[in-house]
Design a protein around this motif. Structure first.
Motif, PDB file in Angstrom:
ATOM      1  N   TYR A 134       0.971  -1.283  -0.117  1.00  0.00           N
ATOM      2  CA  TYR A 134      -0.170   0.255   0.019  1.00  0.00           C
ATOM      3  C   TYR A 134       0.954   1.435   0.030  1.00  0.00           C
ATOM      4  O   TYR A 134       0.634   1.982  -0.657  1.00  0.00           O
ATOM      5  CB  TYR A 134      -0.902  -0.010   1.238  1.00  0.00           C
ATOM      6  CG  TYR A 134      -1.805   1.306   1.463  1.00  0.00           C
ATOM      7  CD1 TYR A 134      -2.795   1.624   0.597  1.00  0.00           C
ATOM      8  CD2 TYR A 134      -1.583   2.230   2.145  1.00  0.00           C
ATOM      9  CE1 TYR A 134      -3.608   2.506   0.383  1.00  0.00           C
ATOM     10  CE2 TYR A 134      -2.226   3.367   2.384  1.00  0.00           C
ATOM     11  CZ  TYR A 134      -3.195   3.564   1.328  1.00  0.00           C
ATOM     12  OH  TYR A 134      -4.123   4.541   1.285  1.00  0.00           O
ATOM     13  N   ARG A 135       1.921   1.476   0.902  1.00  0.00           N
ATOM     14  CA  ARG A 135       2.678   2.467   1.003  1.00  0.00           C
ATOM     15  C   ARG A 135       3.527   2.795  -0.488  1.00  0.00           C
ATOM     16  O   ARG A 135       3.622   3.913  -0.752  1.00  0.00           O
ATOM     17  CB  ARG A 135       3.934   2.404   1.848  1.00  0.00           C
ATOM     18  CG  ARG A 135       3.294   2.363   3.286  1.00  0.00           C
ATOM     19  CD  ARG A 135       4.349   2.056   4.436  1.00  0.00           C
ATOM     20  NE  ARG A 135       3.904   2.110   5.698  1.00  0.00           N
ATOM     21  CZ  ARG A 135       3.983   3.076   6.640  1.00  0.00           C
ATOM     22  NH1 ARG A 135       4.952   4.228   6.314  1.00  0.00           N
ATOM     23  NH2 ARG A 135       3.729   2.676   7.854  1.00  0.00           N
ATOM     24  N   GLU A 136       4.018   1.628  -1.123  1.00  0.00           N
ATOM     25  CA  GLU A 136       4.442   1.895  -2.252  1.00  0.00           C
ATOM     26  C   GLU A 136       3.906   2.384  -3.156  1.00  0.00           C
ATOM     27  O   GLU A 136       3.965   3.040  -4.420  1.00  0.00           O
ATOM     28  CB  GLU A 136       5.208   0.555  -2.566  1.00  0.00           C
ATOM     29  CG  GLU A 136       6.226   0.953  -3.893  1.00  0.00           C
ATOM     30  CD  GLU A 136       7.523   1.555  -3.735  1.00  0.00           C
ATOM     31  OE1 GLU A 136       7.944   1.792  -4.796  1.00  0.00           O
ATOM     32  OE2 GLU A 136       8.070   1.854  -2.664  1.00  0.00           O
ATOM     33  N   ALA A 137       2.452   1.745  -3.554  1.00  0.00           N
ATOM     34  CA  ALA A 137       1.511   1.852  -4.584  1.00  0.00           C
ATOM     35  C   ALA A 137       1.048   3.414  -4.246  1.00  0.00           C
ATOM     36  O   ALA A 137       0.902   4.225  -5.398  1.00  0.00           O
ATOM     37  CB  ALA A 137       0.284   0.849  -4.173  1.00  0.00           C
ATOM     38  N   MET A 138       0.811   3.945  -3.000  1.00  0.00           N
ATOM     39  CA  MET A 138       0.367   5.003  -3.064  1.00  0.00           C
ATOM     40  C   MET A 138       1.707   6.257  -3.222  1.00  0.00           C
ATOM     41  O   MET A 138       1.345   7.197  -3.873  1.00  0.00           O
ATOM     42  CB  MET A 138      -0.046   5.553  -1.415  1.00  0.00           C
ATOM     43  CG  MET A 138      -1.162   4.771  -1.061  1.00  0.00           C
ATOM     44  SD  MET A 138      -2.696   5.105  -2.018  1.00  0.00           S
ATOM     45  CE  MET A 138      -2.907   6.916  -1.834  1.00  0.00           C
ATOM     46  N   SER A 139       2.865   5.869  -3.041  1.00  0.00           N
ATOM     47  CA  SER A 139       3.935   6.647  -3.222  1.00  0.00           C
ATOM     48  C   SER A 139       4.144   6.679  -5.006  1.00  0.00           C
ATOM     49  O   SER A 139       4.424   7.974  -5.444  1.00  0.00           O
ATOM     50  CB  SER A 139       5.259   6.139  -2.591  1.00  0.00           C
ATOM     51  OG  SER A 139       6.416   6.602  -3.051  1.00  0.00           O
ATOM     52  N   LEU A 140       4.145   5.749  -5.616  1.00  0.00           N
ATOM     53  CA  LEU A 140       4.039   5.699  -6.998  1.00  0.00           C
ATOM     54  C   LEU A 140       2.874   6.732  -7.724  1.00  0.00           C
ATOM     55  O   LEU A 140       3.189   7.230  -8.562  1.00  0.00           O
ATOM     56  CB  LEU A 140       4.244   4.417  -7.465  1.00  0.00           C
ATOM     57  CG  LEU A 140       5.328   3.217  -7.304  1.00  0.00           C
ATOM     58  CD1 LEU A 140       5.127   2.091  -7.659  1.00  0.00           C
ATOM     59  CD2 LEU A 140       6.363   4.053  -8.357  1.00  0.00           C
ATOM     60  N   GLN A 141       1.882   6.432  -7.177  1.00  0.00           N
ATOM     61  CA  GLN A 141       0.581   6.982  -7.461  1.00  0.00           C
ATOM     62  C   GLN A 141       1.035   8.551  -7.358  1.00  0.00           C
ATOM     63  O   GLN A 141       0.224   9.375  -8.322  1.00  0.00           O
ATOM     64  CB  GLN A 141      -0.608   6.536  -6.894  1.00  0.00           C
ATOM     65  CG  GLN A 141      -1.901   6.887  -7.500  1.00  0.00           C
ATOM     66  CD  GLN A 141      -3.186   6.118  -6.899  1.00  0.00           C
ATOM     67  OE1 GLN A 141      -3.151   6.231  -5.732  1.00  0.00           O
ATOM     68  NE2 GLN A 141      -3.863   5.396  -7.752  1.00  0.00           N
ATOM     69  N   ARG A 142       1.437   9.054  -6.257  1.00  0.00           N
ATOM     70  CA  ARG A 142       1.470  10.437  -6.083  1.00  0.00           C
ATOM     71  C   ARG A 142       2.513  10.968  -7.014  1.00  0.00           C
ATOM     72  O   ARG A 142       2.481  12.243  -7.483  1.00  0.00           O
ATOM     73  CB  ARG A 142       2.160  10.665  -4.619  1.00  0.00           C
ATOM     74  CG  ARG A 142       0.977  10.858  -3.609  1.00  0.00           C
ATOM     75  CD  ARG A 142       1.412  11.190  -2.327  1.00  0.00           C
ATOM     76  NE  ARG A 142       2.370  10.443  -1.716  1.00  0.00           N
ATOM     77  CZ  ARG A 142       2.354   9.294  -1.090  1.00  0.00           C
ATOM     78  NH1 ARG A 142       1.146   8.951  -0.595  1.00  0.00           N
ATOM     79  NH2 ARG A 142       3.313   8.620  -0.496  1.00  0.00           N
ATOM     80  N   ASP A 143       3.592  10.042  -7.531  1.00  0.00           N
ATOM     81  CA  ASP A 143       4.478  10.644  -8.517  1.00  0.00           C
ATOM     82  C   ASP A 143       4.120  10.459  -9.848  1.00  0.00           C
ATOM     83  O   ASP A 143       4.704  10.735 -10.749  1.00  0.00           O
ATOM     84  CB  ASP A 143       5.740   9.694  -8.391  1.00  0.00           C
ATOM     85  CG  ASP A 143       6.419   9.946  -7.175  1.00  0.00           C
ATOM     86  OD1 ASP A 143       6.157  11.013  -6.344  1.00  0.00           O
ATOM     87  OD2 ASP A 143       7.256   9.179  -6.565  1.00  0.00           O
TER      88      ASP A 143
END
Length: 106
Positions: free
Chosen positions: A17-26
């Motif tokens: 979840y953390r990685e997915a959200m970080s990528l989505q923000r980028d």
């Protein structure tokens, strides 16, 4: 392959979840396995990565693990698949019980 504990599964889910959200923000289009609100990633070489992300002409195949002993065959197969393409990268993260990154998997 080790059997993942409930704590390990929760840590992995938090890390995904953390990685997915970080990528989505980028600005990446993100598909994440077993995470509500995200489509599941496609299968590569018989394995489904934890995350598959696309941005412009680059694709990322990403795994999140709580132990390096969990599925070395999956890591090897996904890594080899990505290395066959110039615009596909493979990497992963080893996460702690809180789902926070502790080491990069190349």
């Amino acid at each position: 392959m080790e059997t993942r504990t409930i704590v390990g599964q929760a840590a992995q889910s938090k890390g995904i979840y953390r990685e997915a959200m970080s990528l989505q923000r980028d600005g990446w289009y993100v598909m994440a396995d077993h995470i509500p609100g995200f489509h599941p990633p496609p299968e590569f070489e018989g394995y489904i990565p934890d995350i598959y992300a696309i941005k412009e002409d680059l694709s990322s195949i990403i795994i999140i693990e709580t132990s390096m002993d969990e599925d070395p065959e999956q890591i090897s197969a996904l890594r080899e698949y990505a290395h066959n393409f110039t615009n596909v990268q493979f990497y992963g993260w080893l996460v702690n019980e809180a789902g926070c990154r502790v080491a990069r998997i190349e």
